[in-house]
Write an enzyme that holds these catalytic residues in place. Structure first.
Site, short mmCIF file in Angstrom:
data_model
loop_
_atom_site.label_atom_id
_atom_site.label_comp_id
_atom_site.label_asym_id
_atom_site.label_seq_id
_atom_site.Cartn_x
_atom_site.Cartn_y
_atom_site.Cartn_z
N ARG A 81 -11.33 1.37 -9.75
CA ARG A 81 -10.59 2.63 -9.67
C ARG A 81 -10.58 3.00 -11.32
O ARG A 81 -11.27 2.52 -12.30
CB ARG A 81 -9.12 2.27 -9.62
CG ARG A 81 -8.81 1.89 -8.15
CD ARG A 81 -7.35 1.97 -7.92
NE ARG A 81 -7.34 1.80 -6.55
CZ ARG A 81 -5.87 1.73 -5.70
NH1 ARG A 81 -4.98 2.09 -6.28
NH2 ARG A 81 -5.95 1.53 -4.53
N ARG B 144 -0.32 9.16 -10.20
CA ARG B 144 -0.26 7.92 -9.49
C ARG B 144 0.40 6.83 -10.09
O ARG B 144 0.94 5.99 -9.52
CB ARG B 144 -1.86 7.54 -9.12
CG ARG B 144 -2.70 8.48 -8.19
CD ARG B 144 -4.09 8.06 -8.30
NE ARG B 144 -4.01 6.76 -7.60
CZ ARG B 144 -4.14 6.37 -6.25
NH1 ARG B 144 -3.77 7.34 -5.39
NH2 ARG B 144 -4.29 4.98 -6.10
N ASP C 15 0.83 -1.25 -0.04
CA ASP C 15 0.12 -0.20 0.00
C ASP C 15 0.61 1.25 0.05
O ASP C 15 1.94 1.11 0.75
CB ASP C 15 -1.12 -0.14 1.35
CG ASP C 15 -2.04 0.92 0.94
OD1 ASP C 15 -2.19 1.32 0.01
OD2 ASP C 15 -2.79 1.04 2.15
N GLY C 16 0.27 2.16 -0.61
CA GLY C 16 0.85 3.64 -0.37
C GLY C 16 1.70 4.13 -1.84
O GLY C 16 2.26 5.11 -1.93
N ARG D 216 -5.15 -2.26 8.63
CA ARG D 216 -6.29 -3.04 8.11
C ARG D 216 -5.86 -4.16 7.23
O ARG D 216 -4.93 -4.09 6.71
CB ARG D 216 -7.11 -2.14 7.11
CG ARG D 216 -7.88 -1.03 7.67
CD ARG D 216 -8.89 -0.28 6.57
NE ARG D 216 -8.28 0.26 5.62
CZ ARG D 216 -7.85 1.13 5.39
NH1 ARG D 216 -7.80 2.10 6.58
NH2 ARG D 216 -6.94 1.82 4.29
N ASN E 54 -10.41 -3.25 -6.87
CA ASN E 54 -9.53 -2.09 -7.54
C ASN E 54 -10.09 -1.92 -9.05
O ASN E 54 -9.71 -1.04 -9.54
CB ASN E 54 -8.11 -2.76 -7.54
CG ASN E 54 -7.22 -2.54 -6.30
OD1 ASN E 54 -6.28 -3.21 -6.03
ND2 ASN E 54 -7.66 -1.57 -5.44
C1 FPP Z 1 -2.00 0.12 -3.35
O1 FPP Z 1 -1.53 1.64 -3.46
C2 FPP Z 1 -1.54 -0.70 -4.56
C3 FPP Z 1 -2.10 -1.16 -5.56
C4 FPP Z 1 -3.63 -1.19 -5.72
C5 FPP Z 1 -1.50 -1.73 -6.64
C6 FPP Z 1 0.15 -2.67 -6.31
C7 FPP Z 1 0.55 -2.68 -7.44
C8 FPP Z 1 1.86 -2.71 -7.59
C9 FPP Z 1 2.79 -2.67 -6.69
C10 FPP Z 1 2.75 -2.75 -9.07
C11 FPP Z 1 2.30 -3.90 -10.04
C12 FPP Z 1 2.39 -4.95 -9.28
C13 FPP Z 1 3.45 -6.04 -9.40
C14 FPP Z 1 3.09 -7.53 -9.01
C15 FPP Z 1 4.35 -6.05 -10.59
P1 FPP Z 1 -2.34 2.71 -3.46
O2 FPP Z 1 -2.62 3.07 -4.94
O3 FPP Z 1 -3.72 2.41 -3.02
O4 FPP Z 1 -1.78 4.07 -2.73
P2 FPP Z 1 -2.53 4.86 -2.00
O5 FPP Z 1 -3.38 4.46 -0.91
O6 FPP Z 1 -1.40 5.70 -1.38
O7 FPP Z 1 -3.31 5.85 -2.88
#
Ligand code: FPP
Length: 240
Positions: A65, A27, A14-15, A184, A62
């Protein structure tokens, strides 16, 4: 009861969005840097000898989004599966995936299916990607599959449901890590997390690298896992 190294670590990555926002970047740049963390952490996990690592890469929620973000994440997943193929094969990593994979576009599904098939005999570590995944859906699907296979209702116990979960070929979940300060579970591995240790860090996922994984594993070592028993009932080495 407590081994030095967890058998199975799962990470809620996350993040990414916040990482990008702090730099006034789109983003998707956060997700791109997050993919670099995936590369680094998978390599570190393999070198440290972790038997299994599950990454929450895309949840069922997701899909809601903005379409451009979903599209960009799908492209990053595809790039990862294609670019990391040699690393995965050369390091004896078995790739698996959990979630409603049929919802994934073929640009992800094709390289995913191919790498899962080609790496199936690898034994040194399992890397499991949770894609279009929801813990509640996984439990529903397991119960439906068990009933569909003719398991009588009165035999639907914990062991049977575990057998029908998509994680049934992975070791028990010992540790869940969540980055970015949120505390969470967010519909991740709901059944499997029953006795897992939880580790939360403020570090944003794109900044989470090998040293951060090592810190989480170090913290895990210090935990006393009681599985409902008292401290005194545990073998001496598992006491804190
Ligand atoms: C959550 O951060 C992250 C995700 C929903 C996507 C995770 C994807 C990757 C790490 C990259 C691709 C994956 C692989 C396996 C190559 P967020 O967007 O919710 O962050 P925020 O809470 O700060 O908005």
């Amino acid at each position: 009861m407590q081994s030095e190294l967890p058998r199975h670590v799962a990470i809620i990555m996350d993040g990414n969005g916040r990482w990008a926002r702090r730099r006034q970047l789109p983003r998707i740049d956060g997700h791109r840097e997050g993919a670099q963390s995936v590369r680094d952490v998978v390599r570190a996990a393999r070198q440290l000898g972790l038997p299994a690592l599950t990454l929450y890469a895309f949840s069922s929620q997701n899909w809601q989004r903005p379409p451009e973000e979903v599209q960009a994440l799908m492209q990053l997943l595809r790039d990862y599966l294609i670019e990391e193929r040699p690393e995965i094969m050369d390091n004896g990593i078995r790739l698996s995936a959990i979630g409603r994979l049929e919802r994934l576009p073929s640009l992800v599904r094709d390289p995913l299916d191919e790498l899962i098939a080609d790496s199936a005999k690898n034994r040194d570590m399992t890397l499991c990607l949770a894609l279009s995944y929801s813990g509640r859906e996984a439990i529903i699907d397991a119960v439906r599959a068990a009933l569909g296979a003719g398991v009588p209702e009165d035999r639907l116990d914990e062991n049977t449901i575990s057998l029908y979960l998509p994680t049934n070929d992975l070791p028990p979940l010992d540790l869940i890590i969540r980055t970015s300060g949120e505390q969470r579970i967010s519909n991740f591995l709901l059944w499997e997390c029953a006795y897992a240790e939880l580790y939360f860090t403020d570090t944003l996922w794109p900044d989470f690298r090998r040293a951060d994984l090592a810190r989480a594993l170090e913290a895990y070592k210090g935990r006393e896992r009681r599985f409902g028993l008292t401290s005194e009932q545990l073998p001496v080495r598992s006491r804190a």
